[in-house]
Design a protein around this motif. Structure first.
Motif, PDB file in Angstrom:
ATOM      1  N   ASP A  19       0.848  -1.182   0.000  1.00 24.15           N
ATOM      2  CA  ASP A  19       0.000   0.000   0.000  1.00 24.15           C
ATOM      3  C   ASP A  19       0.884   1.233   0.000  1.00 24.15           C
ATOM      4  O   ASP A  19       1.903   1.277   0.699  1.00 24.15           O
ATOM      5  N   PRO A  20       0.521   2.265  -0.766  1.00 25.11           N
ATOM      6  CA  PRO A  20       1.348   3.472  -0.781  1.00 25.11           C
ATOM      7  C   PRO A  20       1.280   4.187   0.564  1.00 25.11           C
ATOM      8  O   PRO A  20       0.269   4.142   1.258  1.00 25.11           O
ATOM      9  N   GLU A  21       2.369   4.837   0.928  1.00 22.18           N
ATOM     10  CA  GLU A  21       2.399   5.614   2.155  1.00 22.18           C
ATOM     11  C   GLU A  21       1.509   6.839   1.974  1.00 22.18           C
ATOM     12  O   GLU A  21       1.547   7.482   0.924  1.00 22.18           O
ATOM     13  N   PRO A  22       0.687   7.179   2.971  1.00 23.71           N
ATOM     14  CA  PRO A  22      -0.155   8.370   2.831  1.00 23.71           C
ATOM     15  C   PRO A  22       0.711   9.627   2.794  1.00 23.71           C
ATOM     16  O   PRO A  22       1.698   9.734   3.524  1.00 23.71           O
ATOM     17  N   ILE A  23       0.342  10.552   1.944  1.00 26.71           N
ATOM     18  CA  ILE A  23       1.082  11.798   1.799  1.00 26.71           C
ATOM     19  C   ILE A  23       0.448  12.830   2.724  1.00 26.71           C
ATOM     20  O   ILE A  23      -0.747  13.093   2.639  1.00 26.71           O
ATOM     21  N   VAL A  24       1.240  13.376   3.621  1.00 25.31           N
ATOM     22  CA  VAL A  24       0.754  14.399   4.541  1.00 25.31           C
ATOM     23  C   VAL A  24       1.288  15.741   4.057  1.00 25.31           C
ATOM     24  O   VAL A  24       2.493  15.921   3.926  1.00 25.31           O
ATOM     25  N   GLU A  25       0.382  16.665   3.766  1.00 29.88           N
ATOM     26  CA  GLU A  25       0.781  17.986   3.291  1.00 29.88           C
ATOM     27  C   GLU A  25       1.574  18.712   4.369  1.00 29.88           C
ATOM     28  O   GLU A  25       1.309  18.575   5.558  1.00 29.88           O
ATOM     29  N   VAL A  26       2.539  19.495   3.940  1.00 32.80           N
ATOM     30  CA  VAL A  26       3.312  20.335   4.843  1.00 32.80           C
ATOM     31  C   VAL A  26       2.967  21.776   4.502  1.00 32.80           C
ATOM     32  O   VAL A  26       3.081  22.194   3.354  1.00 32.80           O
ATOM     33  N   TYR A  27       2.527  22.529   5.505  1.00 29.71           N
ATOM     34  CA  TYR A  27       2.112  23.907   5.293  1.00 29.71           C
ATOM     35  C   TYR A  27       3.077  24.865   5.970  1.00 29.71           C
ATOM     36  O   TYR A  27       3.699  24.531   6.976  1.00 29.71           O
ATOM     37  N   ALA A  28       3.189  26.058   5.410  1.00 29.28           N
ATOM     38  CA  ALA A  28       4.014  27.123   5.974  1.00 29.28           C
ATOM     39  C   ALA A  28       3.143  28.359   6.157  1.00 29.28           C
ATOM     40  O   ALA A  28       2.079  28.487   5.525  1.00 29.28           O
ATOM     41  N   VAL A  29       3.579  29.266   7.012  1.00 28.11           N
ATOM     42  CA  VAL A  29       2.851  30.512   7.226  1.00 28.11           C
ATOM     43  C   VAL A  29       2.748  31.255   5.890  1.00 28.11           C
ATOM     44  O   VAL A  29       3.696  31.287   5.108  1.00 28.11           O
ATOM     45  N   ALA A  30       1.581  31.787   5.602  1.00 23.24           N
ATOM     46  CA  ALA A  30       1.246  32.557   4.396  1.00 23.24           C
ATOM     47  C   ALA A  30       0.864  31.680   3.209  1.00 23.24           C
ATOM     48  O   ALA A  30       0.575  32.209   2.134  1.00 23.24           O
ATOM     49  N   ASP A  31       0.817  30.346   3.358  1.00 19.49           N
ATOM     50  CA  ASP A  31       0.334  29.489   2.269  1.00 19.49           C
ATOM     51  C   ASP A  31      -1.159  29.718   2.063  1.00 19.49           C
ATOM     52  O   ASP A  31      -1.919  29.852   3.027  1.00 19.49           O
ATOM     53  N   LEU A  32      -1.583  29.756   0.812  1.00 16.86           N
ATOM     54  CA  LEU A  32      -3.003  29.825   0.495  1.00 16.86           C
ATOM     55  C   LEU A  32      -3.553  28.413   0.438  1.00 16.86           C
ATOM     56  O   LEU A  32      -2.929  27.521  -0.131  1.00 16.86           O
ATOM     57  N   VAL A  33      -4.734  28.199   1.047  1.00 16.82           N
ATOM     58  CA  VAL A  33      -5.330  26.877   1.109  1.00 16.82           C
ATOM     59  C   VAL A  33      -6.804  26.948   0.751  1.00 16.82           C
ATOM     60  O   VAL A  33      -7.432  28.001   0.802  1.00 16.82           O
ATOM     61  N   SER A  34      -7.336  25.799   0.390  1.00 14.32           N
ATOM     62  CA  SER A  34      -8.761  25.648   0.137  1.00 14.32           C
ATOM     63  C   SER A  34      -9.266  24.541   1.050  1.00 14.32           C
ATOM     64  O   SER A  34      -8.716  23.446   1.068  1.00 14.32           O
ATOM     65  N   HIS A  35     -10.322  24.841   1.814  1.00 19.87           N
ATOM     66  CA  HIS A  35     -10.908  23.883   2.746  1.00 19.87           C
ATOM     67  C   HIS A  35     -12.309  23.552   2.260  1.00 19.87           C
ATOM     68  O   HIS A  35     -13.046  24.435   1.809  1.00 19.87           O
ATOM     69  N   ASP A  36     -12.710  22.278   2.345  1.00 12.55           N
ATOM     70  CA  ASP A  36     -14.015  21.851   1.857  1.00 12.55           C
ATOM     71  C   ASP A  36     -15.175  22.570   2.545  1.00 12.55           C
ATOM     72  O   ASP A  36     -16.169  22.895   1.908  1.00 12.55           O
ATOM     73  N   ALA A  37     -15.064  22.834   3.834  1.00 11.62           N
ATOM     74  CA  ALA A  37     -16.167  23.454   4.573  1.00 11.62           C
ATOM     75  C   ALA A  37     -16.027  24.969   4.711  1.00 11.62           C
ATOM     76  O   ALA A  37     -17.032  25.683   4.729  1.00 11.62           O
ATOM     77  N   HIS A  38     -14.794  25.485   4.809  1.00  8.93           N
ATOM     78  CA  HIS A  38     -14.588  26.902   5.107  1.00  8.93           C
ATOM     79  C   HIS A  38     -14.210  27.744   3.902  1.00  8.93           C
ATOM     80  O   HIS A  38     -14.239  28.966   3.974  1.00  8.93           O
ATOM     81  N   GLY A  39     -13.797  27.141   2.809  1.00 10.02           N
ATOM     82  CA  GLY A  39     -13.442  27.890   1.605  1.00 10.02           C
ATOM     83  C   GLY A  39     -11.968  28.240   1.549  1.00 10.02           C
ATOM     84  O   GLY A  39     -11.111  27.501   2.019  1.00 10.02           O
ATOM     85  N   LEU A  40     -11.676  29.425   0.977  1.00  9.00           N
ATOM     86  CA  LEU A  40     -10.298  29.860   0.786  1.00  9.00           C
ATOM     87  C   LEU A  40      -9.774  30.542   2.037  1.00  9.00           C
ATOM     88  O   LEU A  40     -10.498  31.279   2.706  1.00  9.00           O
ATOM     89  N   GLY A  41      -8.489  30.306   2.332  1.00  7.79           N
ATOM     90  CA  GLY A  41      -7.888  30.919   3.504  1.00  7.79           C
ATOM     91  C   GLY A  41      -6.388  30.995   3.393  1.00  7.79           C
ATOM     92  O   GLY A  41      -5.794  30.537   2.423  1.00  7.79           O
TER      93      GLY A  41
END
Length: 72
Positions: A19-41
């Motif tokens: 089974d492939p290893e799950p990929i865990v995203e790494v975030y840094a301060v000021a990264d733009l993200v999209s959340h399924d429930a909250h939208g853009l942030g």
């Protein structure tokens, strides 16, 4: 006796792919993200177990793993 997939080991001579290893995203301060429930942030704080994201109307602590969030 039941075993979960994460506790089974892959044998070297097995004809099946591991089974492939799950990929865990790494975030840094000021990264733009999209959340399924909250939208853009924008990420405002990062620690070992969660990130704080400013979605404009509210700031939300999103714990790891980040299943509903993606980096833009």
């Amino acid at each position: 006796m039941t075993t979960s997939a994460s506790s089974r080991r892959h044998l070297a001579n097995s004809p099946f792919q591991p089974d492939p290893e799950p990929i865990v995203e790494v975030y840094a301060v000021a990264d733009l993200v999209s959340h399924d429930a909250h939208g853009l942030g924008r990420v405002t704080h990062v620690d070992a177990s969660a990130v704080m994201v400013d979605f404009g109307a509210q700031t939300v602590r999103v714990p790891r793993p980040f299943h509903k969030m993606a980096k833009l």
